[in-house]
Design a protein around this motif. Structure first.
Motif, PDB file in Angstrom:
ATOM      1  N   LYS B 206      33.842  32.130  63.548  1.00  0.00           N
ATOM      2  CA  LYS B 206      34.323  32.794  62.329  1.00  0.00           C
ATOM      3  C   LYS B 206      35.311  31.901  61.570  1.00  0.00           C
ATOM      4  N   THR B 207      35.354  32.101  60.284  1.00  0.00           N
ATOM      5  CA  THR B 207      36.310  31.355  59.466  1.00  0.00           C
ATOM      6  C   THR B 207      37.041  32.288  58.511  1.00  0.00           C
ATOM      7  N   TYR B 208      38.303  31.984  58.290  1.00  0.00           N
ATOM      8  CA  TYR B 208      39.096  32.725  57.314  1.00  0.00           C
ATOM      9  C   TYR B 208      39.754  31.722  56.366  1.00  0.00           C
ATOM     10  N   ALA B 209      39.556  31.930  55.079  1.00  0.00           N
ATOM     11  CA  ALA B 209      40.167  31.051  54.072  1.00  0.00           C
ATOM     12  C   ALA B 209      41.229  31.814  53.297  1.00  0.00           C
ATOM     13  N   PHE B 210      42.437  31.248  53.289  1.00  0.00           N
ATOM     14  CA  PHE B 210      43.574  31.855  52.577  1.00  0.00           C
ATOM     15  C   PHE B 210      43.896  30.977  51.372  1.00  0.00           C
ATOM     16  N   CYS B 211      43.786  31.535  50.187  1.00  0.00           N
ATOM     17  CA  CYS B 211      44.032  30.747  48.967  1.00  0.00           C
ATOM     18  C   CYS B 211      45.023  31.437  48.046  1.00  0.00           C
ATOM     19  N   SER B 212      46.308  31.038  48.150  1.00  0.00           N
ATOM     20  CA  SER B 212      47.343  31.614  47.298  1.00  0.00           C
ATOM     21  C   SER B 212      48.520  30.656  47.307  1.00  0.00           C
ATOM     22  N   ASP B 213      49.143  30.384  46.171  1.00  0.00           N
ATOM     23  CA  ASP B 213      48.835  30.748  44.796  1.00  0.00           C
ATOM     24  C   ASP B 213      48.085  29.581  44.142  1.00  0.00           C
ATOM     25  N   THR B 214      47.230  29.919  43.195  1.00  0.00           N
ATOM     26  CA  THR B 214      46.481  28.847  42.544  1.00  0.00           C
ATOM     27  C   THR B 214      45.868  29.290  41.218  1.00  0.00           C
ATOM     28  N   SER B 215      45.759  28.317  40.326  1.00  0.00           N
ATOM     29  CA  SER B 215      44.914  28.534  39.149  1.00  0.00           C
ATOM     30  C   SER B 215      43.454  28.457  39.614  1.00  0.00           C
ATOM     31  N   ALA B 227      32.676  30.927  54.217  1.00  0.00           N
ATOM     32  CA  ALA B 227      33.721  31.577  55.019  1.00  0.00           C
ATOM     33  C   ALA B 227      33.355  33.041  55.255  1.00  0.00           C
ATOM     34  N   ASP B 228      33.719  33.535  56.420  1.00  0.00           N
ATOM     35  CA  ASP B 228      33.453  34.949  56.699  1.00  0.00           C
ATOM     36  C   ASP B 228      34.348  35.844  55.864  1.00  0.00           C
ATOM     37  N   LEU B 229      35.576  35.363  55.659  1.00  0.00           N
ATOM     38  CA  LEU B 229      36.534  36.155  54.899  1.00  0.00           C
ATOM     39  C   LEU B 229      37.338  35.197  54.023  1.00  0.00           C
ATOM     40  N   LEU B 230      37.417  35.532  52.748  1.00  0.00           N
ATOM     41  CA  LEU B 230      38.229  34.740  51.819  1.00  0.00           C
ATOM     42  C   LEU B 230      39.288  35.635  51.207  1.00  0.00           C
ATOM     43  N   TYR B 231      40.572  35.237  51.350  1.00  0.00           N
ATOM     44  CA  TYR B 231      41.619  35.862  50.547  1.00  0.00           C
ATOM     45  C   TYR B 231      41.866  34.922  49.393  1.00  0.00           C
ATOM     46  N   HIS B 232      41.745  35.430  48.191  1.00  0.00           N
ATOM     47  CA  HIS B 232      42.042  34.612  47.011  1.00  0.00           C
ATOM     48  C   HIS B 232      42.979  35.407  46.125  1.00  0.00           C
ATOM     49  N   GLU B 233      44.040  34.762  45.670  1.00  0.00           N
ATOM     50  CA  GLU B 233      44.985  35.464  44.810  1.00  0.00           C
ATOM     51  C   GLU B 233      44.311  35.915  43.525  1.00  0.00           C
ATOM     52  N   ALA B 234      44.764  37.049  43.009  1.00  0.00           N
ATOM     53  CA  ALA B 234      44.320  37.571  41.719  1.00  0.00           C
ATOM     54  C   ALA B 234      45.560  38.224  41.106  1.00  0.00           C
ATOM     55  N   THR B 235      46.389  37.385  40.505  1.00  0.00           N
ATOM     56  CA  THR B 235      47.661  37.889  39.987  1.00  0.00           C
ATOM     57  C   THR B 235      47.454  38.728  38.726  1.00  0.00           C
ATOM     58  N   PHE B 236      46.427  38.353  37.954  1.00  0.00           N
ATOM     59  CA  PHE B 236      46.193  39.030  36.673  1.00  0.00           C
ATOM     60  C   PHE B 236      44.755  39.543  36.565  1.00  0.00           C
ATOM     61  N   LEU B 237      44.551  40.402  35.596  1.00  0.00           N
ATOM     62  CA  LEU B 237      43.199  40.747  35.157  1.00  0.00           C
ATOM     63  C   LEU B 237      42.819  39.786  34.023  1.00  0.00           C
ATOM     64  N   LYS B 245      46.557  31.156  33.169  1.00  0.00           N
ATOM     65  CA  LYS B 245      46.453  29.709  32.957  1.00  0.00           C
ATOM     66  C   LYS B 245      47.841  29.087  32.846  1.00  0.00           C
ATOM     67  N   LYS B 246      48.700  29.745  32.079  1.00  0.00           N
ATOM     68  CA  LYS B 246      50.042  29.217  31.828  1.00  0.00           C
ATOM     69  C   LYS B 246      50.877  29.160  33.115  1.00  0.00           C
ATOM     70  N   THR B 247      50.746  30.196  33.949  1.00  0.00           N
ATOM     71  CA  THR B 247      51.571  30.259  35.164  1.00  0.00           C
ATOM     72  C   THR B 247      50.845  29.702  36.393  1.00  0.00           C
ATOM     73  N   LYS B 248      49.653  29.159  36.159  1.00  0.00           N
ATOM     74  CA  LYS B 248      48.826  28.609  37.252  1.00  0.00           C
ATOM     75  C   LYS B 248      48.545  29.660  38.335  1.00  0.00           C
ATOM     76  N   HIS B 249      48.058  30.779  37.859  1.00  0.00           N
ATOM     77  CA  HIS B 249      47.545  31.816  38.749  1.00  0.00           C
ATOM     78  C   HIS B 249      46.083  32.071  38.396  1.00  0.00           C
ATOM     79  N   SER B 250      45.473  33.037  39.081  1.00  0.00           N
ATOM     80  CA  SER B 250      44.068  33.364  38.823  1.00  0.00           C
ATOM     81  C   SER B 250      43.926  34.814  38.390  1.00  0.00           C
TER      82      SER B 250
END
Lengths: 304, 304
Positions: B206-215, B227-237, B245-250
């Protein structure tokens, strides 16, 4: 209401779900002070409706984690909230370096300035003063350099006796200022009306003494004498006086002895060790020596 | 159960009463990792029954306060709990200096050693490996140097087919080890029994990918693929894609696009901006692009 103390956290050492480290919010004569700032203090402030923007002065007793690990998070949040006013921080030497390094590595830039007032004196000293309040240190004895803080209202102005003033029919609004500061009034016929006939005594200035963390230290008594409210740490009960001595903390009994010797009006105890599962024993132990004694508990308010 | 992720905190920026900054607890192949450590993480660990003693490795993505201001408090508490085993900390350059200065000013001495693994590479690199698990960085794009982390189980050993083994009446317990690693078995009469007749395929690692914080950063796709499970940040809609884009979030949509391109099995999103009062919109926006998508919420567990 002149003085209101809100307990934000009152336990020692490690934060637990319902046991928060030391932090207190003091409102005195329209000044708003934060005293100590353990981890999670900003959350506790939100929970207990303490406004972030009113606080301009934070007093840190010592650099053990349960008294200051929440400071950097609070400062960071004030930046996010677009604070612009200076924030003054009073605490032991080292507090500026450690705060600034954390701001540097986290690349936290904000629109307000941090003004550090690093303390190193072993004598009680005046560290803050404005037209309404002054603050002195209370040198304590702990494993690291530690101060308590004595918050004192300045002498209040006299209250006008409006009925007596109206009767004379010669005193104008512009005369009120000199009456409030105690001056007599001279009528146009040359007769002097003593101030005491035109004003009432003002409320007595209130004082709050914060003493945490410390071993039993009777030489603080002259500094805190007659305080309206004394918070004194009581980490242990007398059953573990040996441990209190070793770790430079106090027992509930010792806190009460300090309160008694200083002849304060009311005692609040806190900073309970996690080894004790219930707190009532602290109050019972202290009450044998001094009364009234109250237990610091999260969210509790003490009004003088 | 091979992989269990527990969300301890999933909100951005400032801690609020019911909104805790990023922290996750990962159990993978009997290893126990803490990922990020915002203020109050130790309290969240207690609340959600995460044992302090099992954690030997803490991974910090970046040095913004909402991802590491809780680290010093946790380290301090581990000392109070008399920890003796080394604690390994993986994070950006600077994490050692800032941690050590805080320990120094607070005169925190403990019985365990902190072993820092400071990261500075802009390429994905192997940063942890033992016989069961390895961890690689996922270089992200944020306002400060930031890594995600890919946690991967090592190839599991084959499972013994005990019925087939019993039938042969010639295989001893001491032979199991070579069967588990895929070797054929040679009978005393010289006949070779293929391993596939004596074992079953092991569960897929199994694999888990943690991706925070990022554009939005599509070049991470080859690293996290399948990956079996991906956590990806989603700061905004997507309504605030400009701010992302300005704050380098997703945005939630961008997180879902990464999940889709990487063909992961399941997506968890989090790190919500406090401007949004409800979270369901995040899931709805992401689900248009990728399914299944789950909302990170305090205390939620994801089991693979």
């Amino acid at each position: 209401m002149n003085l209101k103390l809100t307990i934000l956290g009152c336990h020692s050492a490690t934060p637990r779900v319902n046991a928060h480290p030391t932090a207190q919010y003091l409102e005195i004569n329209n000044r708003h002070f934060l005293i100590d700032c353990g981890e999670g203090t900003q959350r506790q402030m939100r929970k207990h409706k303490v406004g972030f923007s009113k606080i301009n002065h934070i007093f840190i007793s010592h650099l053990h984690g349960d008294h200051f690990f929440g400071l950097i998070g609070l400062i960071s949040t004030l930046g996010i909230l677009n604070r612009e006013r200076d924030l003054h921080i009073y605490g032991p030497e080292g507090i500026e370096e450690v705060t600034n390094l954390q701001l540097k590595v986290s690349k936290t830039y904000s629109n307000f300035s941090l003004v550090f007032h690093e303390l190193s004196s072993k004598e009680s000293e005046l560290i803050y003063e404005d037209e309404k309040v002054f603050v002195r240190t209370i040198p304590l004895n702990h494993r690291v350099y530690t101060n308590g803080f004595l918050f004192t209202e300045k002498e209040n102005q006299r209250n006008l006796n409006m009925k007596a003033i109206a009767k004379l029919d010669e005193i104008e609004t512009c005369d009120y200022r000199s009456l409030k500061i105690g001056k007599d009034f001279v009528l146009s016929n040359g007769k002097t009306i003593p101030n005491s006939e035109l004003t009432f005594d003002p409320p007595k200035p209130k004082t709050y003494a914060f003493c945490s963390d410390t071993s039993y230290k009777p030489d603080i008594v002259p500094i805190i004498e007659n305080a309206d409210l004394l918070y004194h740490e009581a980490t242990f009960l007398s059953d573990r006086e040996d441990l209190a001595k070793k770790t430079k903390h106090s027992t509930a009994r010792q806190a009460a002895e300090i309160a008694k010797m200083a002849d304060v009006k009311s005692l609040v105890i806190g900073h309970y060790s996690s080894r004790y599962k219930e707190l009532e024993s602290f109050r019972e132990e202290a009450r044998i020596i001094f009364d009234p004694v109250h237990l610091a508990e999260e969210g509790k308010e003490f009004i003088v």
